[in-house]
Each structure stands twice: as structure tokens, then as C-alpha cells.
Write a protein that holds these residues in place. Structure first.
Motif, mmCIF file in Angstrom:
data_model
loop_
_atom_site.group_PDB
_atom_site.id
_atom_site.type_symbol
_atom_site.label_atom_id
_atom_site.label_comp_id
_atom_site.label_asym_id
_atom_site.label_seq_id
_atom_site.Cartn_x
_atom_site.Cartn_y
_atom_site.Cartn_z
ATOM 1 N N VAL A 117 -7.603 -8.971 -13.207
ATOM 2 C CA VAL A 117 -9.432 -8.726 -13.137
ATOM 3 C C VAL A 117 -9.781 -9.724 -13.917
ATOM 4 C CG1 VAL A 117 -10.705 -6.958 -14.288
ATOM 5 C CG2 VAL A 117 -8.841 -6.295 -12.967
ATOM 6 N N ALA A 118 -9.347 -10.421 -15.076
ATOM 7 C CA ALA A 118 -10.214 -11.510 -15.840
ATOM 8 C C ALA A 118 -10.552 -12.740 -14.965
ATOM 9 C CB ALA A 118 -9.229 -11.772 -17.024
ATOM 10 N N ARG A 119 -9.444 -13.131 -14.226
ATOM 11 C CA ARG A 119 -9.411 -14.297 -13.145
ATOM 12 C C ARG A 119 -10.696 -13.759 -12.309
ATOM 13 N NH1 ARG A 119 -5.263 -17.660 -13.069
ATOM 14 N NH2 ARG A 119 -6.611 -18.971 -11.422
ATOM 15 N N ILE A 120 -10.623 -12.713 -11.710
ATOM 16 C CA ILE A 120 -11.729 -12.209 -10.681
ATOM 17 C C ILE A 120 -13.141 -12.362 -11.360
ATOM 18 C CG2 ILE A 120 -12.376 -10.640 -9.117
ATOM 19 C CD1 ILE A 120 -9.812 -9.509 -8.628
ATOM 20 N N LEU A 121 -13.166 -11.852 -12.593
ATOM 21 C CA LEU A 121 -14.370 -11.801 -13.125
ATOM 22 C C LEU A 121 -15.123 -13.319 -13.479
ATOM 23 C CD1 LEU A 121 -14.016 -8.848 -15.645
ATOM 24 C CD2 LEU A 121 -15.257 -8.764 -13.691
ATOM 25 N N VAL A 122 -13.973 -14.077 -13.800
ATOM 26 C CA VAL A 122 -14.654 -15.373 -14.132
ATOM 27 C C VAL A 122 -14.950 -16.115 -12.928
ATOM 28 C CG1 VAL A 122 -13.554 -17.784 -14.830
ATOM 29 C CG2 VAL A 122 -13.061 -15.601 -16.123
ATOM 30 N N SER A 123 -14.084 -15.849 -11.753
ATOM 31 C CA SER A 123 -14.523 -16.342 -10.436
ATOM 32 C C SER A 123 -15.921 -15.734 -10.085
ATOM 33 C CB SER A 123 -13.645 -16.040 -9.383
ATOM 34 O OG SER A 123 -13.940 -16.476 -8.093
ATOM 35 N N VAL A 124 -16.167 -14.639 -10.188
ATOM 36 C CA VAL A 124 -17.510 -14.042 -9.768
ATOM 37 C C VAL A 124 -18.479 -14.532 -10.782
ATOM 38 C CG1 VAL A 124 -18.928 -12.141 -9.925
ATOM 39 C CG2 VAL A 124 -16.710 -11.810 -8.987
ATOM 40 N N PHE A 125 -18.392 -14.682 -11.960
ATOM 41 C CA PHE A 125 -19.155 -15.118 -13.022
ATOM 42 C C PHE A 125 -19.627 -16.852 -12.581
ATOM 43 C CE2 PHE A 125 -20.225 -17.265 -17.186
ATOM 44 C CZ PHE A 125 -21.382 -16.814 -17.447
ATOM 45 N N LYS A 126 -18.704 -17.460 -12.054
ATOM 46 C CA LYS A 126 -18.908 -19.012 -11.646
ATOM 47 C C LYS A 126 -19.926 -18.932 -10.550
ATOM 48 C CE LYS A 126 -14.660 -21.141 -13.192
ATOM 49 N NZ LYS A 126 -13.476 -21.692 -12.496
ATOM 50 N N ARG A 127 -19.540 -18.020 -9.435
ATOM 51 C CA ARG A 127 -20.367 -18.151 -8.190
ATOM 52 C C ARG A 127 -21.646 -17.560 -8.397
ATOM 53 N NH1 ARG A 127 -15.631 -15.740 -5.662
ATOM 54 N NH2 ARG A 127 -16.669 -13.655 -6.087
ATOM 55 N N VAL A 128 -22.117 -16.737 -9.490
ATOM 56 C CA VAL A 128 -23.443 -16.253 -10.141
ATOM 57 C C VAL A 128 -24.065 -17.480 -10.536
ATOM 58 C CG1 VAL A 128 -24.624 -14.755 -11.532
ATOM 59 C CG2 VAL A 128 -22.642 -13.638 -10.294
ATOM 60 N N LEU A 129 -23.411 -18.164 -11.643
ATOM 61 C CA LEU A 129 -24.044 -19.267 -12.207
ATOM 62 C C LEU A 129 -24.437 -20.436 -11.163
ATOM 63 C CD1 LEU A 129 -21.730 -19.683 -15.463
ATOM 64 C CD2 LEU A 129 -24.214 -18.896 -15.041
ATOM 65 N N LYS A 130 -23.970 -20.542 -10.076
ATOM 66 C CA LYS A 130 -24.106 -21.590 -9.036
ATOM 67 C C LYS A 130 -25.422 -21.272 -8.404
ATOM 68 C CE LYS A 130 -19.514 -23.453 -7.947
ATOM 69 N NZ LYS A 130 -18.437 -23.252 -6.897
ATOM 70 N N ARG A 131 -25.792 -19.911 -8.495
ATOM 71 C CA ARG A 131 -26.835 -19.511 -7.800
ATOM 72 C C ARG A 131 -28.304 -19.661 -8.701
ATOM 73 N NH1 ARG A 131 -23.804 -14.825 -6.035
ATOM 74 N NH2 ARG A 131 -22.715 -15.161 -4.241
#
Length: 235
Positions: free
Chosen positions: A13-27
Motif C-alpha cells: 500500500v505504501a509503494r502504491i501511495l508513493v507511486s500515486v503521489f509521484k504522478r500527482v506531483l508531475k501534474r
């Protein structure tokens, strides 16, 4: 067994949240170094949360763990080992104030190189000869930062000895023509040429001209080669 399943699940779950957070930051329009710092910080906090969930599943009271961590932090500070917290705080300020960006060419704390990353504890540089340098954030924050990439243009200087083409004025005009022919040499501000030494047959000229920051690494070498070829043909 249950605790182990919780640990694995929480880690995923932590890895998924980090991945989502990275995608959000890219936008967003957050600078790349600040985004990288935030990702590292969030990752560290999530992994701490994962460990706390694991200990809780083992039946260990989380509040006692937090109390123990507080005691450890107190001991660290008491023994003068607060550099970790100082580096973390300096990293936050570097990410927020952004005195340099990723790939900027800087000199800081006596080291010069291209910025690779600002981590939780240190700033990473890559030198022009591809050497890796890691500098503690507190040293970066407490040092004068010279950013050679911050402004769009930079001045370069050359000092060369030329055979006189009749007289000094004719020689300077020939140098000026070479500078005008090179599209990477800016004509505004106008290049300046100064006489530093003069003999019966030669003149030492100091050339000061401007170029785009992205071209500054090779421009002085290019101009020197062009001048050598030009004067070799004329003499």
C-alpha cells in the motif's frame, strides 16, 4: 503470521501511495528537486507508519514505541548527534527556496558540478568529468552558492596573442569579424576587445563577449579555434 501479512500488505500500500503521489506531483508546477525531496520525505514517513502497523499487529503498544523513539531522539540530541535533523531541516529549506534546480551547474562548499538531486540528508553533484559528490545539506545551506546556470547569458573571456595585420586597428577589426560570424556569440551586449600588450609585430588582446548559458561550456574553445584559423590564413 497475521503480523507478517499486515507488514507485506502495508508495504505494498505504501509503494502504491508513493507511486500515486509521484504522478500527482508531475501534474503540478512544483520544481523537480522539491518534488523529489517531497517524495523521499513521504516515503520515509509511510515506511515508519508501516513499521508501526507491524508492531501493533504483534501486540506491541504503539504509544510505547513512540515514547521509546522520543527517548532515542533525546539521547541523539544529548550526545551532540543532531546533524541528522540539521541536514533534514536544511534539505527542507533548499527544496522550498530553490537556490538551484536539477542539472544546474553550481559551486558550493568548495565543490563544483551539476546538481543531480537534493535528498533528505545530502545534496548530490556530478562533476564535468563524471565524478559523484555527496555534500551534507547543512554544509550546502551554510555555504555561499554560486549558480552558473541561473541566468540566461554569461560572459566569457579570452586572452590571445596575434600577429599584427598591418596595425592594431586592422587586427582588432579582424577579431571583431570572427566574433560577428559566430552565431553563438551575442552582439548585445556588444563584445569588448582590450589591448593588454603591444610589440612591433604582435598584440595581446583580451576578448570579453557574451553567450547563452547553455553554450558557455564550449564557446570559448570554439572562438579560439576560429581565431587561430582566421589569422593562420591571413599571415
Amino acid at each position: 503470521m497475521i503480523a507478517l501479512v499486515i507488514l507485506v500488505a502495508a508495504f505494498i500500500v505504501a509503494r502504491i501511495l508513493v507511486s500515486v503521489f509521484k504522478r500527482v506531483l508531475k501534474r503540478t508546477k512544483i520544481p523537480e528537486l522539491a518534488a523529489s525531496f517531497l517524495v523521499q520525505l513521504i516515503t520515509a514517513l509511510l515506511y515508519v507508519a508501516v513499521l508501526l502497523a507491524f508492531f501493533s499487529a504483534l501486540g506491541i503498544t504503539v504509544s510505547s514505541i513512540i515514547l521509546g523513539l522520543s527517548a532515542v531522539i533525546g539521547l541523539i540530541l544529548g550526545f551532540g548527534m543532531q546533524d541528522t535533523l540539521t541536514n533534514l531541516g536544511a534539505g527542507v529549506w533548499l527544496a522550498v527556496l530553490e537556490p538551484f534546480k536539477k542539472n544546474d551547474y553550481i559551486t558550493v562548499s568548495g565543490q563544483t558540478g551539476y546538481v543531480k538531486d537534493v535528498g533528505l540528508m545530502s545534496t548530490e553533484l556530478i562533476t564535468p568529468d563524471n565524478t559523484y559528490i555527496m555534500i551534507p545539506n547543512k554544509m550546502v545551506w551554510n555555504s555561499a552558492i554560486v549558480n552558473m546556470s541561473h541566468l540566461p547569458t554569461r560572459r566569457f573571456e579570452l586572452t590571445m596573442t596575434f600577429k599584427l595585420l598591418g596595425d592594431v586597428d586592422s587586427t582588432i577589426r579582424a577579431v571583431t569579424e570572427v566574433l560577428k560570424k559566430n552565431p553563438e556569440v551575442l552582439q548585445n551586449p556588444e563584445p569588448k576587445i582590450y589591448i593588454s600588450n603591444l610589440t612591433d609585430s604582435t598584440v595581446d588582446l583580451q576578448i570579453r563577449a557574451w553567450a547563452g548559458t547553455e553554450d558557455i561550456g564550449l564557446i570559448s574553445t570554439t572562438v579560439k579555434e576560429e581565431l587561430l584559423r582566421e589569422f593562420d590564413e591571413k599571415n
